[in-house]
Design a protein around this motif. Structure first.
Motif, PDB file in Angstrom:
ATOM      1  N   ILE A  55       0.856  -1.185   0.000  1.00 46.87           N
ATOM      2  CA  ILE A  55       0.000   0.000   0.000  1.00 46.87           C
ATOM      3  C   ILE A  55       0.887   1.229   0.000  1.00 46.87           C
ATOM      4  CG2 ILE A  55      -1.718   1.281   1.326  1.00 46.87           C
ATOM      5  CD1 ILE A  55      -2.800  -1.364   2.310  1.00 46.87           C
ATOM      6  N   ARG A  56       0.579   2.164  -0.884  1.00 41.43           N
ATOM      7  CA  ARG A  56       1.309   3.433  -1.063  1.00 41.43           C
ATOM      8  C   ARG A  56       2.735   3.254  -1.545  1.00 41.43           C
ATOM      9  NH1 ARG A  56      -1.397   8.022   0.978  1.00 41.43           N
ATOM     10  NH2 ARG A  56      -3.095   7.490   2.374  1.00 41.43           N
ATOM     11  N   GLY A  57       3.092   2.087  -2.032  1.00 41.12           N
ATOM     12  CA  GLY A  57       4.401   1.855  -2.627  1.00 41.12           C
ATOM     13  C   GLY A  57       5.563   2.014  -1.678  1.00 41.12           C
TER      14      GLY A  57
ATOM     15  N   ILE B 132     -18.116   0.415   9.281  1.00 41.95           N
ATOM     16  CA  ILE B 132     -18.171  -1.048   9.235  1.00 41.95           C
ATOM     17  C   ILE B 132     -17.915  -1.635  10.623  1.00 41.95           C
ATOM     18  CG2 ILE B 132     -17.142  -3.124   8.235  1.00 41.95           C
ATOM     19  CD1 ILE B 132     -18.855  -1.542   6.279  1.00 41.95           C
ATOM     20  N   PHE B 133     -17.021  -1.011  11.393  1.00 43.84           N
ATOM     21  CA  PHE B 133     -16.759  -1.468  12.751  1.00 43.84           C
ATOM     22  C   PHE B 133     -18.028  -1.380  13.601  1.00 43.84           C
ATOM     23  CE2 PHE B 133     -14.929  -0.608  17.090  1.00 43.84           C
ATOM     24  CZ  PHE B 133     -14.460  -1.886  17.310  1.00 43.84           C
ATOM     25  N   GLU B 134     -18.775  -0.290  13.442  1.00 40.82           N
ATOM     26  CA  GLU B 134     -20.028  -0.149  14.182  1.00 40.82           C
ATOM     27  C   GLU B 134     -21.045  -1.201  13.751  1.00 40.82           C
ATOM     28  OE1 GLU B 134     -20.630   1.861  16.865  1.00 40.82           O
ATOM     29  OE2 GLU B 134     -18.487   2.192  16.656  1.00 40.82           O
ATOM     30  N   VAL B 135     -21.110  -1.469  12.451  1.00 38.52           N
ATOM     31  CA  VAL B 135     -22.020  -2.520  11.964  1.00 38.52           C
ATOM     32  C   VAL B 135     -21.588  -3.879  12.526  1.00 38.52           C
ATOM     33  CG1 VAL B 135     -22.755  -3.773   9.894  1.00 38.52           C
ATOM     34  CG2 VAL B 135     -22.721  -1.275   9.901  1.00 38.52           C
ATOM     35  N   LEU B 136     -20.293  -4.151  12.548  1.00 39.57           N
ATOM     36  CA  LEU B 136     -19.808  -5.425  13.088  1.00 39.57           C
ATOM     37  C   LEU B 136     -20.095  -5.547  14.583  1.00 39.57           C
ATOM     38  CD1 LEU B 136     -16.389  -5.933  11.270  1.00 39.57           C
ATOM     39  CD2 LEU B 136     -18.489  -7.243  10.977  1.00 39.57           C
ATOM     40  N   LYS B 137     -20.077  -4.423  15.313  1.00 42.22           N
ATOM     41  CA  LYS B 137     -20.395  -4.478  16.738  1.00 42.22           C
ATOM     42  C   LYS B 137     -21.854  -4.853  16.959  1.00 42.22           C
ATOM     43  CE  LYS B 137     -19.185  -0.541  18.443  1.00 42.22           C
ATOM     44  NZ  LYS B 137     -18.680   0.636  19.140  1.00 42.22           N
ATOM     45  N   ILE B 138     -22.722  -4.518  16.011  1.00 44.41           N
ATOM     46  CA  ILE B 138     -24.138  -4.848  16.145  1.00 44.41           C
ATOM     47  C   ILE B 138     -24.424  -6.236  15.580  1.00 44.41           C
ATOM     48  CG2 ILE B 138     -26.461  -4.216  15.370  1.00 44.41           C
ATOM     49  CD1 ILE B 138     -25.416  -1.275  15.352  1.00 44.41           C
ATOM     50  N   VAL B 139     -23.923  -6.509  14.377  1.00 46.51           N
ATOM     51  CA  VAL B 139     -24.232  -7.758  13.685  1.00 46.51           C
ATOM     52  C   VAL B 139     -23.339  -8.907  14.174  1.00 46.51           C
ATOM     53  CG1 VAL B 139     -24.310  -8.858  11.405  1.00 46.51           C
ATOM     54  CG2 VAL B 139     -25.048  -6.497  11.681  1.00 46.51           C
TER      55      VAL B 139
ATOM     56  N   LEU C 285     -12.329 -10.556  10.430  1.00 44.37           N
ATOM     57  CA  LEU C 285     -13.209  -9.555   9.807  1.00 44.37           C
ATOM     58  C   LEU C 285     -12.671  -8.145  10.017  1.00 44.37           C
ATOM     59  CD1 LEU C 285     -16.704 -11.036  10.691  1.00 44.37           C
ATOM     60  CD2 LEU C 285     -15.589 -10.993   8.456  1.00 44.37           C
ATOM     61  N   LEU C 286     -12.199  -7.845  11.222  1.00 46.25           N
ATOM     62  CA  LEU C 286     -11.650  -6.507  11.481  1.00 46.25           C
ATOM     63  C   LEU C 286     -10.376  -6.255  10.678  1.00 46.25           C
ATOM     64  CD1 LEU C 286     -12.243  -6.102  15.304  1.00 46.25           C
ATOM     65  CD2 LEU C 286     -13.308  -4.821  13.445  1.00 46.25           C
ATOM     66  N   SER C 287      -9.545  -7.268  10.517  1.00 47.72           N
ATOM     67  CA  SER C 287      -8.327  -7.069   9.728  1.00 47.72           C
ATOM     68  C   SER C 287      -8.668  -6.817   8.263  1.00 47.72           C
ATOM     69  CB  SER C 287      -7.386  -8.264   9.875  1.00 47.72           C
ATOM     70  OG  SER C 287      -7.949  -9.421   9.282  1.00 47.72           O
ATOM     71  N   GLN C 288      -9.666  -7.503   7.735  1.00 48.60           N
ATOM     72  CA  GLN C 288     -10.074  -7.287   6.350  1.00 48.60           C
ATOM     73  C   GLN C 288     -10.623  -5.877   6.158  1.00 48.60           C
ATOM     74  OE1 GLN C 288      -9.577  -9.407   3.666  1.00 48.60           O
ATOM     75  NE2 GLN C 288      -8.315 -10.350   5.247  1.00 48.60           N
ATOM     76  N   VAL C 289     -11.426  -5.413   7.108  1.00 53.56           N
ATOM     77  CA  VAL C 289     -11.973  -4.052   7.029  1.00 53.56           C
ATOM     78  C   VAL C 289     -10.843  -3.034   7.081  1.00 53.56           C
ATOM     79  CG1 VAL C 289     -13.335  -2.342   8.303  1.00 53.56           C
ATOM     80  CG2 VAL C 289     -14.242  -4.639   7.929  1.00 53.56           C
ATOM     81  N   THR C 290      -9.884  -3.248   7.962  1.00 54.19           N
ATOM     82  CA  THR C 290      -8.762  -2.312   8.096  1.00 54.19           C
ATOM     83  C   THR C 290      -7.939  -2.254   6.817  1.00 54.19           C
ATOM     84  OG1 THR C 290      -8.685  -2.759  10.466  1.00 54.19           O
ATOM     85  CG2 THR C 290      -6.751  -1.723   9.495  1.00 54.19           C
ATOM     86  N   LEU C 291      -7.655  -3.408   6.227  1.00 50.63           N
ATOM     87  CA  LEU C 291      -6.877  -3.431   4.979  1.00 50.63           C
ATOM     88  C   LEU C 291      -7.648  -2.783   3.827  1.00 50.63           C
ATOM     89  CD1 LEU C 291      -5.233  -6.952   5.166  1.00 50.63           C
ATOM     90  CD2 LEU C 291      -4.103  -4.733   5.346  1.00 50.63           C
ATOM     91  N   LEU C 292      -8.944  -3.055   3.737  1.00 51.51           N
ATOM     92  CA  LEU C 292      -9.747  -2.431   2.677  1.00 51.51           C
ATOM     93  C   LEU C 292      -9.782  -0.907   2.838  1.00 51.51           C
ATOM     94  CD1 LEU C 292     -12.733  -4.916   2.347  1.00 51.51           C
ATOM     95  CD2 LEU C 292     -11.019  -4.393   0.611  1.00 51.51           C
ATOM     96  N   ALA C 293      -9.918  -0.452   4.061  1.00 52.19           N
ATOM     97  CA  ALA C 293      -9.959   0.990   4.303  1.00 52.19           C
ATOM     98  C   ALA C 293      -8.613   1.642   4.000  1.00 52.19           C
ATOM     99  CB  ALA C 293     -10.381   1.272   5.748  1.00 52.19           C
ATOM    100  N   ALA C 294      -7.520   0.987   4.362  1.00 47.88           N
ATOM    101  CA  ALA C 294      -6.189   1.525   4.049  1.00 47.88           C
ATOM    102  C   ALA C 294      -5.978   1.584   2.543  1.00 47.88           C
ATOM    103  CB  ALA C 294      -5.111   0.681   4.712  1.00 47.88           C
ATOM    104  N   LYS C 295      -6.415   0.558   1.839  1.00 46.16           N
ATOM    105  CA  LYS C 295      -6.284   0.553   0.378  1.00 46.16           C
ATOM    106  C   LYS C 295      -7.162   1.634  -0.241  1.00 46.16           C
ATOM    107  CE  LYS C 295      -4.486  -1.128  -3.299  1.00 46.16           C
ATOM    108  NZ  LYS C 295      -3.091  -0.871  -3.583  1.00 46.16           N
ATOM    109  N   LEU C 296      -8.364   1.834   0.304  1.00 47.53           N
ATOM    110  CA  LEU C 296      -9.237   2.910  -0.164  1.00 47.53           C
ATOM    111  C   LEU C 296      -8.536   4.256  -0.038  1.00 47.53           C
ATOM    112  CD1 LEU C 296     -12.087   3.985  -1.034  1.00 47.53           C
ATOM    113  CD2 LEU C 296     -12.592   4.119   1.410  1.00 47.53           C
ATOM    114  N   ASN C 297      -7.909   4.506   1.105  1.00 47.95           N
ATOM    115  CA  ASN C 297      -7.170   5.755   1.293  1.00 47.95           C
ATOM    116  C   ASN C 297      -6.048   5.900   0.269  1.00 47.95           C
ATOM    117  OD1 ASN C 297      -8.684   6.646   3.464  1.00 47.95           O
ATOM    118  ND2 ASN C 297      -7.308   5.749   4.976  1.00 47.95           N
ATOM    119  N   ALA C 298      -5.316   4.823   0.038  1.00 50.68           N
ATOM    120  CA  ALA C 298      -4.189   4.879  -0.905  1.00 50.68           C
ATOM    121  C   ALA C 298      -4.670   5.140  -2.322  1.00 50.68           C
ATOM    122  CB  ALA C 298      -3.391   3.576  -0.844  1.00 50.68           C
TER     123      ALA C 298
END
Length: 162
Positions: free
Chosen positions: A2-4, A90-97, A128-141
């Motif tokens: 991510i971000r080279g 997504i973290f908030e949704v995961l806390k509920i679901v 699940l949290l690690s996947q969300v974190t990686l997707l969000a970091a990639k989104l930022n990049a």
């Protein structure tokens, strides 16, 4: 990558940086989860909504801070906010679901894993949290890269104009 980033530092440098981050901001996810639990316990709808909003803001703050200070590059707050908002939501949704999902599969995990069923549930949550974190970091990049390419193309166009 991510971000080279080519130079990530040594193993020890990465672990010290992560532990420093965990020591300073590790309490935020605990507060966020506690607010969510308090929102479910309190019968007042207003308190529940306020606790949910406060928990969501804490989640966004946590992810924004992680995306800002943990990488070897120095992104701006503007660069990290889209992914932080995405990950916080997504973290908030995961806390509920999440508890509902884990409760629904509990009997199968109990039969399969026995005493380690709780560990299996925690591993699912961590995955699940690690996947969300990686997707969000990639989104930022990706968004930062697109913004930079647009800025460069606009600068090139301005240089060509008479």
């Amino acid at each position: 990558r991510i971000r080279g980033v080519e130079d990530e530092g040594t193993f020890v440098q990465k672990r010290v940086n992560a532990l420093r981050f965990l020591a300073t901001l590790g309490v935020i996810p605990l507060l966020s989860v506690a607010l969510g639990a308090a929102a479910r316990l309190v019968q007042s709808p207003l308190v529940s909504v306020l606790a949910f909003i406060a928990g969501a803001l804490l989640s966004v703050l946590l992810f924004a801070t992680a995306f800002k200070f943990l990488p070897r590059v120095n992104p701006s707050w503007r660069d990290v906010m889209p992914g932080a908002v995405f990950a916080g939501a997504i973290f908030e949704v995961l806390k509920i679901v999440g508890p509902l999902y884990l409760a629904s599969g509990r009997s199968g995990r109990d039969a399969t894993f026995g005493a380690f069923a709780t560990t299996a549930g925690l591993l699912i949550s961590a995955y699940l949290l690690s996947q969300v974190t990686l997707l969000a970091a990639k989104l930022n990049a990706v968004l930062a890269e697109r913004r930079q390419s647009r800025e460069f193309s606009l600068a090139d166009r301005d240089k060509e104009a008479p």
